[in-house]
Each structure stands twice: as structure tokens, then as C-alpha cells.
Motif scaffolding. Structure first.
Motif, mmCIF file in Angstrom:
data_model
loop_
_atom_site.group_PDB
_atom_site.id
_atom_site.type_symbol
_atom_site.label_atom_id
_atom_site.label_comp_id
_atom_site.label_asym_id
_atom_site.label_seq_id
_atom_site.Cartn_x
_atom_site.Cartn_y
_atom_site.Cartn_z
ATOM 1 N N LEU A 111 22.673 46.738 -7.977
ATOM 2 C CA LEU A 111 21.444 45.990 -8.237
ATOM 3 C C LEU A 111 21.746 44.601 -8.789
ATOM 4 O O LEU A 111 21.031 43.642 -8.486
ATOM 5 C CB LEU A 111 20.555 46.763 -9.205
ATOM 6 N N GLY A 112 22.800 44.474 -9.588
ATOM 7 C CA GLY A 112 23.169 43.163 -10.121
ATOM 8 C C GLY A 112 23.549 42.183 -9.026
ATOM 9 O O GLY A 112 23.165 41.011 -9.069
ATOM 10 N N VAL A 113 24.284 42.654 -8.033
ATOM 11 C CA VAL A 113 24.657 41.785 -6.915
ATOM 12 C C VAL A 113 23.423 41.363 -6.131
ATOM 13 O O VAL A 113 23.257 40.191 -5.781
ATOM 14 C CB VAL A 113 25.679 42.499 -5.996
ATOM 15 N N GLN A 114 22.535 42.310 -5.868
ATOM 16 C CA GLN A 114 21.335 42.001 -5.099
ATOM 17 C C GLN A 114 20.433 41.023 -5.848
ATOM 18 O O GLN A 114 19.925 40.054 -5.268
ATOM 19 C CB GLN A 114 20.565 43.281 -4.765
ATOM 20 N N ILE A 115 20.226 41.250 -7.128
ATOM 21 C CA ILE A 115 19.372 40.366 -7.925
ATOM 22 C C ILE A 115 19.995 38.982 -8.030
ATOM 23 O O ILE A 115 19.302 37.967 -7.929
ATOM 24 C CB ILE A 115 19.120 40.981 -9.314
ATOM 25 N N SER A 116 21.313 38.927 -8.203
ATOM 26 C CA SER A 116 21.992 37.633 -8.287
ATOM 27 C C SER A 116 21.843 36.840 -6.991
ATOM 28 O O SER A 116 21.597 35.627 -7.019
ATOM 29 C CB SER A 116 23.470 37.844 -8.610
ATOM 30 N N MET A 117 21.962 37.530 -5.852
ATOM 31 C CA MET A 117 21.785 36.844 -4.575
ATOM 32 C C MET A 117 20.361 36.330 -4.421
ATOM 33 O O MET A 117 20.145 35.210 -3.952
ATOM 34 C CB MET A 117 22.133 37.779 -3.407
ATOM 35 N N LEU A 118 19.383 37.128 -4.822
ATOM 36 C CA LEU A 118 17.987 36.688 -4.734
ATOM 37 C C LEU A 118 17.714 35.494 -5.648
ATOM 38 O O LEU A 118 17.016 34.556 -5.267
ATOM 39 C CB LEU A 118 17.050 37.840 -5.070
ATOM 40 N N LEU A 119 18.263 35.514 -6.860
ATOM 41 C CA LEU A 119 18.072 34.383 -7.773
ATOM 42 C C LEU A 119 18.737 33.118 -7.244
ATOM 43 O O LEU A 119 18.187 32.017 -7.369
ATOM 44 C CB LEU A 119 18.616 34.729 -9.164
ATOM 45 N N ASP A 120 19.920 33.261 -6.637
ATOM 46 C CA ASP A 120 20.598 32.099 -6.054
ATOM 47 C C ASP A 120 19.816 31.537 -4.874
ATOM 48 O O ASP A 120 19.715 30.317 -4.711
ATOM 49 C CB ASP A 120 22.016 32.465 -5.622
ATOM 50 N N ALA A 154 16.831 29.645 -6.258
ATOM 51 C CA ALA A 154 17.224 28.358 -6.828
ATOM 52 C C ALA A 154 17.531 27.351 -5.722
ATOM 53 O O ALA A 154 17.193 26.163 -5.834
ATOM 54 C CB ALA A 154 18.430 28.526 -7.742
ATOM 55 N N ALA A 155 18.158 27.807 -4.630
ATOM 56 C CA ALA A 155 18.463 26.902 -3.525
ATOM 57 C C ALA A 155 17.184 26.416 -2.844
ATOM 58 O O ALA A 155 17.074 25.241 -2.492
ATOM 59 C CB ALA A 155 19.368 27.592 -2.514
ATOM 60 N N LYS A 156 16.214 27.314 -2.660
ATOM 61 C CA LYS A 156 14.944 26.904 -2.056
ATOM 62 C C LYS A 156 14.206 25.929 -2.951
ATOM 63 O O LYS A 156 13.613 24.964 -2.478
ATOM 64 C CB LYS A 156 14.063 28.125 -1.787
ATOM 65 N N LYS A 157 14.234 26.176 -4.238
ATOM 66 C CA LYS A 157 13.558 25.291 -5.181
ATOM 67 C C LYS A 157 14.206 23.915 -5.199
ATOM 68 O O LYS A 157 13.528 22.894 -5.217
ATOM 69 C CB LYS A 157 13.591 25.897 -6.576
ATOM 70 N N ALA A 158 15.541 23.869 -5.156
ATOM 71 C CA ALA A 158 16.244 22.588 -5.148
ATOM 72 C C ALA A 158 15.995 21.831 -3.847
ATOM 73 O O ALA A 158 15.899 20.604 -3.842
ATOM 74 C CB ALA A 158 17.739 22.812 -5.340
ATOM 75 N N ALA A 159 15.870 22.552 -2.730
ATOM 76 C CA ALA A 159 15.636 21.893 -1.448
ATOM 77 C C ALA A 159 14.210 21.359 -1.336
ATOM 78 O O ALA A 159 13.969 20.364 -0.654
ATOM 79 C CB ALA A 159 15.911 22.859 -0.308
ATOM 80 N N SER A 160 13.269 22.003 -2.003
ATOM 81 C CA SER A 160 11.882 21.571 -1.882
ATOM 82 C C SER A 160 11.513 20.445 -2.841
ATOM 83 O O SER A 160 10.489 19.804 -2.659
ATOM 84 C CB SER A 160 10.942 22.755 -2.122
ATOM 85 N N GLU A 161 12.324 20.196 -3.862
ATOM 86 C CA GLU A 161 12.026 19.120 -4.805
ATOM 87 C C GLU A 161 12.330 17.774 -4.168
ATOM 88 O O GLU A 161 13.363 17.593 -3.516
ATOM 89 C CB GLU A 161 12.851 19.283 -6.076
ATOM 90 N N PRO A 162 11.440 16.798 -4.340
ATOM 91 C CA PRO A 162 11.709 15.464 -3.783
ATOM 92 C C PRO A 162 12.847 14.797 -4.572
ATOM 93 O O PRO A 162 13.014 15.056 -5.759
ATOM 94 C CB PRO A 162 10.388 14.716 -3.976
ATOM 95 N N PRO A 163 13.614 13.955 -3.895
ATOM 96 C CA PRO A 163 14.704 13.270 -4.596
ATOM 97 C C PRO A 163 14.143 12.321 -5.649
ATOM 98 O O PRO A 163 13.053 11.768 -5.508
ATOM 99 C CB PRO A 163 15.441 12.520 -3.495
ATOM 100 N N ASP A 164 14.885 12.128 -6.721
ATOM 101 C CA ASP A 164 14.469 11.264 -7.825
ATOM 102 C C ASP A 164 14.660 9.807 -7.409
ATOM 103 O O ASP A 164 15.767 9.373 -7.118
ATOM 104 C CB ASP A 164 15.311 11.588 -9.057
ATOM 105 N N PRO A 165 13.576 8.999 -7.338
ATOM 106 C CA PRO A 165 13.703 7.618 -6.891
ATOM 107 C C PRO A 165 14.426 6.732 -7.902
ATOM 108 O O PRO A 165 14.873 5.645 -7.547
ATOM 109 C CB PRO A 165 12.261 7.156 -6.696
#
Length: 132
Positions: A100-109, A112-123
Motif C-alpha cells: 500500500l505504501g508503494v501504491q500511495i506514493s505513486m499516486l501522490l507523485d 504532484a506532477a499533474k499539479k505542477a504541470a497545470s500551474e502557469p509559469p511564474d512571469p
């Protein structure tokens, strides 16, 4: 003045390694108890080595999930089957906790990757080499 960078990271790395050795060494010992006395040194040694490597690589979340699985599995086995089955429940709980730790860690990663990709770049951040 407080240190930062490599001076402060080294003690944390040692704590992670010791935590990994303690958790995985315990799991290896439990597995050795279940499999029989002659395999216990091999299982314990493998647990110690794996724990050191996992701790060195920074797998704190993984180790915490294994620790929680060990404690919950042992407690559940004690409650259901009695004290003679604690090691079996703890070993099975550790395996489930690791899975379960591996699965949860993969989901959290992935989150985080989706959240970082959806944020607009800092002007305000310059894209030049110098940064000015």
C-alpha cells in the motif's frame, strides 16, 4: 548561524538509514521466525541490508507504511488469534503496508506532477542564463 545544505542533510540521511535498518530488520526477523529458525539469520540480514539501502535512497514514506502495517497486523492477529500468532500477523501486515505504501506514493507523485504541470509559469522569473 544554522547550517544548510550538505552539513544538515548528512545527519538526516543517517537517521533515515537507521530507521530503515530498524524497520526492515524487524520485518526480516519476523519473516525468519515464520519460516523457521535456520533461515532467520538470512532473513534478518537481508532485511538489514534492504533497510539500509531504502533509508539511503530516502524511502521514509515507504518505511513508515511498513511500520504501520507491522503494528496494525500484529495487533489484529493478537486480537483475533491470540499472542502466539502476533509474528504471523505482523509479517503479513508489513507486506501489506509495503504494498500500500508503494501504491500511495505513486499516486501522490502523479498528483504532484499533474499539479505542477497545470500551474502557469511564474512571469517574474527570468529565463536567461544569468537570471537578470
Amino acid at each position: 548561524m544554522t547550517g544548510s545544505g550538505p552539513e544538515q542533510a548528512a545527519p538526516l540521511k543517517v537517521v533515515d538509514i537507521l530507521f530503515g535498518v530498524a524497520v526492515m530488520g524487524t520485518v526480516g526477523t519476523l519473516i525468519g521466525l515464520i519460516m523457521g529458525g535456520s533461515i532467520m539469520p538470512l532473513a534478518s540480514g537481508a532485511g538489514l541490508v534492504l533497510g539500509g539501502v531504502i533509508g539511503f535512497m530516502g524511502g521514509r514514506r515507504f518505511l513508515v507504511s511498513i511500520l504501520m502495517g507491522t503494528l496494525l497486523g500484529g495487533a489484529l492477529a493478537w486480537f483475533i488469534a491470540g499472542p502466539e500468532r502476533i509474528s504471523v500477523g505482523a509479517g503479513a501486515g508489513a507486506a501489506m503496508g509495503g504494498f500500500l505504501g508503494v501504491q500511495i506514493s505513486m499516486l501522490l507523485d502523479m498528483r504532484a506532477a499533474k499539479k505542477a504541470a497545470s500551474e502557469p509559469p511564474d512571469p517574474t522569473v527570468s529565463r536567461t542564463i544569468e537570471g537578470a
